[in-house]
Design an enzyme around this catalytic site. Structure first.
Site, PDB file in Angstrom:
ATOM      1  N   ARG A 164     -17.327 -16.437  25.310  1.00  0.00           N
ATOM      2  CA  ARG A 164     -16.504 -15.454  24.401  1.00  0.00           C
ATOM      3  C   ARG A 164     -15.949 -16.107  23.386  1.00  0.00           C
ATOM      4  NH1 ARG A 164     -11.025 -11.823  26.138  1.00  0.00           N
ATOM      5  NH2 ARG A 164     -10.917 -10.710  23.991  1.00  0.00           N
ATOM      6  N   ASN A 166      -1.074  -6.685  26.616  1.00  0.00           N
ATOM      7  CA  ASN A 166      -0.101  -7.543  25.750  1.00  0.00           C
ATOM      8  C   ASN A 166      -0.437  -7.752  24.542  1.00  0.00           C
ATOM      9  OD1 ASN A 166       2.768  -9.028  26.071  1.00  0.00           O
ATOM     10  ND2 ASN A 166       1.138 -10.791  25.609  1.00  0.00           N
ATOM     11  N   GLY A 175      -3.105   0.418  29.622  1.00  0.00           N
ATOM     12  CA  GLY A 175      -3.858   1.716  29.317  1.00  0.00           C
ATOM     13  C   GLY A 175      -4.141   2.281  30.819  1.00  0.00           C
ATOM     14  N   ASP A 208     -15.845 -11.375  19.461  1.00  0.00           N
ATOM     15  CA  ASP A 208     -14.684 -10.497  19.591  1.00  0.00           C
ATOM     16  C   ASP A 208     -14.760  -9.371  18.431  1.00  0.00           C
ATOM     17  OD1 ASP A 208     -13.105  -9.428  21.962  1.00  0.00           O
ATOM     18  OD2 ASP A 208     -11.293 -10.314  20.821  1.00  0.00           O
TER      19      ASP A 208
END
Length: 402
Positions: free
Chosen positions: A86, A206, A328, A143
């Site tokens: 990532r 967060n 969520g 990302d």
């Protein structure tokens, strides 16, 4: 090709390495953990929630060696067919995931000043993994790349042109891997034609962001050049009037660095509540009548609803609103309050479905029929990274999206 190939997914942060090992054939997680506290005496490695292993004063390569040793103990080392990394920020260089080469590494390094806390850590992870697994094909998953489809009117700031042309100041957006995974799952859950659809994805944790997905592509998102813009978050202010910050600097004598710390580390839910950045703590305080905890949650919800409604303007049609991320997926209260704000969009909550725990997985939480469908879809960034690695690595496997 290994008889039992696996993908090692690595996410190197500013002080930690999160990792998981996924079966190529099923994308089931075989092993997962975190090496935390890098370069400190308290560094440790935790795998599958077991007792932590001391890694005192370990750097990224030391930690990856420890992870490789744990793979070897489980007879998984020779099965590592692919490694997915990532990467926080791709600047404007990459529109999709790529096989890592020396040239790719140089390009990532070029844009790393845009995200210095994360990209340089990501590069450390790549360098270490290439030394430890020299024969394994490795993939970079960015990302920000999902948002490269934004039009100029969606990514430009109203600043003098030279700041964009010379310095690259623009909206880039984040949480792209999550938004991409969740939107693709939504097409199946909501029975939508990807090429004729409109979704709003709310990644709430967060860190939090909204993304408008039109016909399978990101067309607007709430985070900006950095992950500070947009929604109010755990400790981040989100959108704030720059004039207000200039006034604070003048009145208090604080420096730019001081105010950067304030808006990134001391604001958001923590700043308003004065209690915690953890929504679970604030929800408990909400029910106990803590006034500022209630105000923090109401402000958080108002910002989410306002951004969802605003992002809908970037769509030709609105088929669904999807909640994901730690908050969520798990907060019944936040989903309820947000949907109550969005009646103007034709949303009606199914109260009982909304109360179902996240263990129920993907689920629709709006009444049937509903003008706009509302759903909860647990994100799985590790799986998305693994799927990209499988696709680019030309490993044949019966997995979706590959």
């Amino acid at each position: 090709m290994n008889e039992f190939p696996v993908v090692l997914v690595i996410n190197c942060g500013s002080s930690s390495i999160k990792f998981s090992v996924l079966d190529v054939a099923t994308c089931d997680v075989l092993m997962a953990g975190i090496a935390d506290g890098m370069n400190t005496e308290n560094a440790f490695l935790s795998i599958n929630g077991d007792k932590p292993i001391n890694l005192s004063h370990s750097n990224y390569e030391d930690a990856l060696k420890a992870i490789a040793f744990e793979l070897e103990k489980r007879d998984l080392t020779d099965s590592v067919a692919l490694i997915g990394h990532r990467i926080a920020h791709d600047g404007e260089l990459f529109t999709q995931s790529v096989i890592i080469t020396d040239e790719i590494i140089d390009n990532i390094r070029r844009v790393s000043p845009l995200a210095p806390l994360h990209n340089y850590a990501n590069l450390s992870g790549i360098d270490a993994a290439r030394r430890l697994f020299p024969a394994v094909r490795q993939v970079a998953v960015f990302d920000t790349s999902f948002h490269q489809t934004l039009a100029p009117e969606a990514y430009l700031y109203g600043l003098p042109w030279e700041y964009f042309s010379s310095l690259g100041v623009r909206r880039y957006g984040f949480h792209g891997t999550s938004h991409r995974y969740v939107s693709r799952r939504a097409y199946e859950l909501l029975d939508l034609d990807e090429k004729n659809s409109g979704l709003i994805v709310a990644h709430l944790g967060n860190g939090a962001s909204i993304c408008a997905v039109r016909n399978g592509q990101s067309v607007d998102t709430s985070m900006g050049m950095t992950p500070l813009e947009g929604l109010m978050m755990g400790t981040r202010s989100g959108d704030v009037d720059f004039g207000a910050m200039a006034w604070i600097a003048k009145e208090t004598g604080q420096t730019l660095s001081d105010l950067e710390r304030v808006v990134n580390k001391e604001s958001g839910l923590l700043g308003i509540s004065g209690l915690s950045s953890d929504l679970r703590v604030l929800e408990k305080a909400w029910h106990e009548g803590h006034e500022r905890a209630r105000l923090a949650i109401k402000t958080f919800v108002h910002r989410i609803a306002r951004h969802i409604a605003g992002h809908a303007a970037s769509l030709h049609r609105l088929d669904g609103i999807i909640f994901t991320g730690g908050i969520g997926e798990n907060s019944v209260l936040i989903r309820q309050l947000v949907i109550e704000h969005l009646g103007v969009l034709g949303l009606t909550l199914d109260v009982e479905m909304n109360k179902q725990p996240n263990s129920h997985g993907e689920r629709i939480i709006s009444v049937n029929p509903s003008q706009v469908i509302c759903a909860v879809i647990p994100t799985n960034e590790e799986k998305m990274i693994a799927l990209d690695a499988i696709h680019l690595g030309n490993v044949k496997a019966p997995v979706e999206f590959a």
